[in-house]
Design an enzyme around this catalytic site. Structure first.
Site, PDB file in Angstrom:
ATOM      1  N   ASN A  74      42.392  17.871  -9.115  1.00  0.00           N
ATOM      2  CA  ASN A  74      42.360  16.743  -8.864  1.00  0.00           C
ATOM      3  C   ASN A  74      42.115  16.208  -7.313  1.00  0.00           C
ATOM      4  O   ASN A  74      41.538  15.804  -6.717  1.00  0.00           O
ATOM      5  CB  ASN A  74      43.576  15.811  -9.525  1.00  0.00           C
ATOM      6  CG  ASN A  74      43.317  15.519 -10.905  1.00  0.00           C
ATOM      7  OD1 ASN A  74      42.201  15.902 -11.554  1.00  0.00           O
ATOM      8  ND2 ASN A  74      44.303  15.109 -11.649  1.00  0.00           N
ATOM      9  N   HIS A 469      27.513   2.856 -17.166  1.00  0.00           N
ATOM     10  CA  HIS A 469      28.843   3.725 -17.432  1.00  0.00           C
ATOM     11  C   HIS A 469      29.303   3.299 -18.625  1.00  0.00           C
ATOM     12  O   HIS A 469      30.206   3.561 -19.400  1.00  0.00           O
ATOM     13  CB  HIS A 469      30.165   3.238 -16.327  1.00  0.00           C
ATOM     14  CG  HIS A 469      31.131   3.879 -16.463  1.00  0.00           C
ATOM     15  ND1 HIS A 469      32.233   3.337 -16.844  1.00  0.00           N
ATOM     16  CD2 HIS A 469      31.521   5.276 -16.580  1.00  0.00           C
ATOM     17  CE1 HIS A 469      33.392   4.238 -17.034  1.00  0.00           C
ATOM     18  NE2 HIS A 469      32.766   5.297 -16.691  1.00  0.00           N
TER      19      HIS A 469
END
Length: 730
Positions: A74, A469
């Site tokens: 991350n 998306h």
């Protein structure tokens, strides 16, 4: 008190005094920077919550290693995208203030400070805690210097036979330019000396094709004691110990590992791109040459070598981060998944499949199951197989005329894509929108797009200026004298791998209005359409924002006339300033608001007179909380929307997103009582956001519960229980 009882007992609207930080003020503007948390710092706070899972001794040991690896991964992405964006703004002299009042340079300074602490804490925890705990459980991660003689010989043989042939030492001097250092690569900076005692600098890239942790023999003591152990050594240390074979006749003065992170934010000039596919391929290649954002080194690297790296990588001194221990925590994932120590991992479970879906599909007619009733599936608790079977059935069924679908992230081995290619092979009309701009999945999606095109599938690459998306699959089927639309809509990607660890919801339906909306949506995606009056779908960037704001305003109106407004919004991120201001307004009106925000939350809860009717909960656990669930009490006529859209400017303004209604009463009850309520009772994985930006955990007791464990237990009850009343929800 149950969530349902809580909802029904909320007080009616009352007049509130607007105060800030406890001090009465005559008027506070909802644009005040003090009402917002910084987006980037909030995202870093989420990484701290992931780190807490690595530190939680109640989690299995190898799962804690996986969480630490996720922190590393991350952070890599955070630098490649978010820090890269901030540095671009600073470089271009942009001084615009974020909603919380910081300039890009101020944000960058704050990010560097917080990230440095996070990185060092993570590395220290690996070295000081996890590695000793692993050793105590038979997984020993050794330094090369601590290996026995036999283990060193084994490691050296591995180096000679497997590693040495692929290494390429690159010199740096007047005749050799400084070598290109690839993004996220682990390297050794080597200082050598020739016969004339002249020092030379060279760089060696640690091959990414090699395991980061090399297995070596067990020690004699372990064998004699009958101890089952896994012994590993860091590959970069093995290389460093054998450098004389790479530089024969030279003296190795010292060698130090370093790792870099480059800017990976690909900017695509779509309006100027005649071929978006080729343009994306070029953009992905350019990513490898992005500017250096982070140089990570160990504390024992001399300043002279660090200066060589900083200068030649054209980095800032402030971009150099010093940590102790091995660099690149992301590579720990292979240790967690490759040692086959299942006793140190979460207990495996078999995802559930509704027996009604099973019973309806025994004759092979998947579509009969959907005609009988809508089906809500909740991954990973419910199996992803029905989604695959839906498309496989459509591919094989001679009555199916066409399939239309959006693909955002599907993974490297996709049964979904194989089903679509099979459908085309069987003569179906297949149209697929493959979003090439799905960050870090560009190369995979480019490959799938080319493969689908070769099979004759109509492939669309997305809309100019917008990412697609939304998650939609539409099957057109001829039945008797009519055409029927079968629809699957979801909060998550069509990825059979991540469906095992991402928490998401999907709906199978033949609702004619949703089907018609889906057809209109695909016309918008594949052709030219200005349609704005969708029947049931909320579609961004067309009507989602305005419709969503109207739903929130409706709760305010209910509250003002005494019908106790109530909102529960489950989302990955809450960033949009306009939406936050509306939620503040709702809170001031007395609407009770619960926000389940896994990651970034820029709303500041608990401010008297502004957000004291808002609480924010973040749940981080075994599964990645990924579904978006938006609940509106609506004066007792409850409405729930699911979908792909977070409450961020990009989702509301710059992406094609959908929210779809859940109208079956049994599924409304399931989402409200079985799914949402346990989040507010979670005393294990829930964290509550405070008004100062910190997160606190509720007090644990003998009744401590985790929402994810509870949902797993519910499925286990259903598997072992045949009584029909358990299926009232379905």
């Amino acid at each position: 008190m149950t969530l349902r009882e809580t909802i029904e007992s909320q007080p009616t609207a009352t007049e509130v005094e607007v105060t800030r930080n406890g001090a009465l003020e005559s008027q506070v503007s909802l644009d005040d920077p003090g009402l917002f948390f910084n987006r980037e710092l909030s995202l870093l706070s989420f990484q701290y919550r992931v780190l807490e899972e690595a530190q939680d001794e109640n989690n299995p040991l190898l799962e804690r290693v996986k969480f630490l690896s996720i922190v590393g991964s991350n952070l890599d992405e955070f630098y490649m995208v978010r820090v890269g964006g901030l540095k671009k703004q600073v470089a271009h002299g942009i001084a615009d203030h974020s909603p919380d009042g910081l300039t890009p340079s101020e944000q960058l300074a704050a990010v560097r400070k917080k990230a440095q602490v996070l990185m060092q804490t993570s590395h220290d925890y690996l070295t000081d805690t996890l590695i000793p705990e692993l050793a105590a459980r038979g997984i020993r991660i050794m330094n090369y210097a601590d290996l026995t003689r036999k283990q060193r010989l084994q490691a050296d043989r591995i180096f000679e036979s497997t590693i040495f042939p692929v290494l390429t030492p690159l010199a740096f001097d007047s005749a050799h330019p400084f070598p290109h250092i690839s993004n996220l690569s682990l390297n050794l900076a080597v200082l050598i000396e020739d016969d004339h005692r002249s020092e030379r600098f060279a760089r060696i890239k640690v091959p990414g094709t090699m395991p980061r942790l090399l297995p070596v023999f067990r020690s004699a003591d372990d064998i004699l004691r009958g101890v089952s152990t896994h012994i590993f050594v860091w590959v970069e240390q093995v290389i460093a110990a054998n450098l004389e074979t790479l530089f024969p006749g030279m003296r190795i003065v010292e060698a130090h590992p370093f790792r870099i992170t480059r800017n990976a934010d690909v900017a695509i000039q779509e309006l100027e791109a005649d071929d978006l596919l080729a343009t994306m391929e070029q953009g992905v290649r350019q990513r490898r040459l992005g500017s250096v954002l982070r140089l990570t080194v160990n504390g024992d690297m001399p300043r002279s070598i660090r200066e060589i790296l900083v200068k030649n990588l054209e980095a800032d001194e402030s971009d150099c981060y010093v940590v102790n221990g091995p660099l690149g925590l992301m590579s720990l994932m292979s240790l967690a998944t490759g040692t086959e120590r299942y006793d140190l991992m979460y207990q495996a479970f078999v995802p559930f499949t509704s027996p009604k879906l099973k019973s309806d599909t025994r004759d092979g007619d998947f579509f009969a199951a959907i005609r009988t009733q809508n089906h809500l599936v909740h991954h990973p608790y419910d199996s992803f197989s029905p989604t695959i079977e839906f498309l496989e059935a459509a591919a094989a069924d001679p009555s199916v005329l066409a399939i239309k679908m959006t693909l955002y992230r599907v993974g490297s081995q996709s049964p979904i894509v194989r089903a679509l290619m099979k459908a085309r092979e069987n003569g179906k009309q297949v149209a697929v929108l493959v979003e090439l701009k799905a960050r870090f999945d560009e190369e995979s999606n480019i490959g799938w797009a080319r493969m689908l095109e070769q099979e004759g599938v109509h492939v669309i690459y997305g809309l100019i200026g917008l990412k697609t998306h939304s998650k939609v699959a539409l099957v057109i089927r001829k039945e008797a004298n009519q055409i029927r639309r079968y629809l699957h809509v979801s909060t998550g990607n069509y990825n059979s791998v991540t469906a095992h660890v991402y928490e998401d919801l999907g709906l199978f339906t033949i609702d004619p209005k949703l089907g018609a909306d889906a057809s209109d949506l695909f016309n918008f995606l594949t052709g030219y359409s200005e349609k704005r009056d969708y029947r049931k779908l909320l579609v961004a960037p067309i009507n989602l924002r305005t419709r969503f704001e109207a739903l929130v305003q409706r709760e305010i109106d209910h509250q003002r006339v005494g019908r106790s407004g109530r909102l529960i919004l489950k989302t990955n991120a809450l960033v949009d300033k306009r939406m936050i201001k509306l939620l503040y307004t709702a809170s001031q009106a007395g609407v009770h608001i619960d926000l389940l925000v896994r990651g970034i939350c820029c709303l500041r809860p608990g401010l008297k007179g502004i957000s004291d009717n808002i609480r924010v909960i973040s749940v981080v656990g075994r599964f990645l909380e990924h579904s978006r669930i938006y609940y509106f009490k609506n004066g007792g006529e409850e409405e729930i929307y699911l979908g792909s859209a977070d409450l961020m400017p990009r989702n509301l303004n710059r992406r094609v997103e959908i929210l779809f209604p859940v109208e079956d009463e049994r599924y409304v009850r399931y989402l409200r009582d079985v799914v949402l309520e346990p989040y507010f009772n979670d005393t294990i994985k829930a964290r509550y956001l405070q008004s100062d930006g910190t997160y606190s955990r509720p007090q644990r007791d003998e009744t401590a519960v985790s929402v994810q464990d509870r949902l797993l237990a519910v499925r286990a009850e259903w598997v072992g229980e045949e009584k029909e009343h358990l299926w009232e929800l379905f």
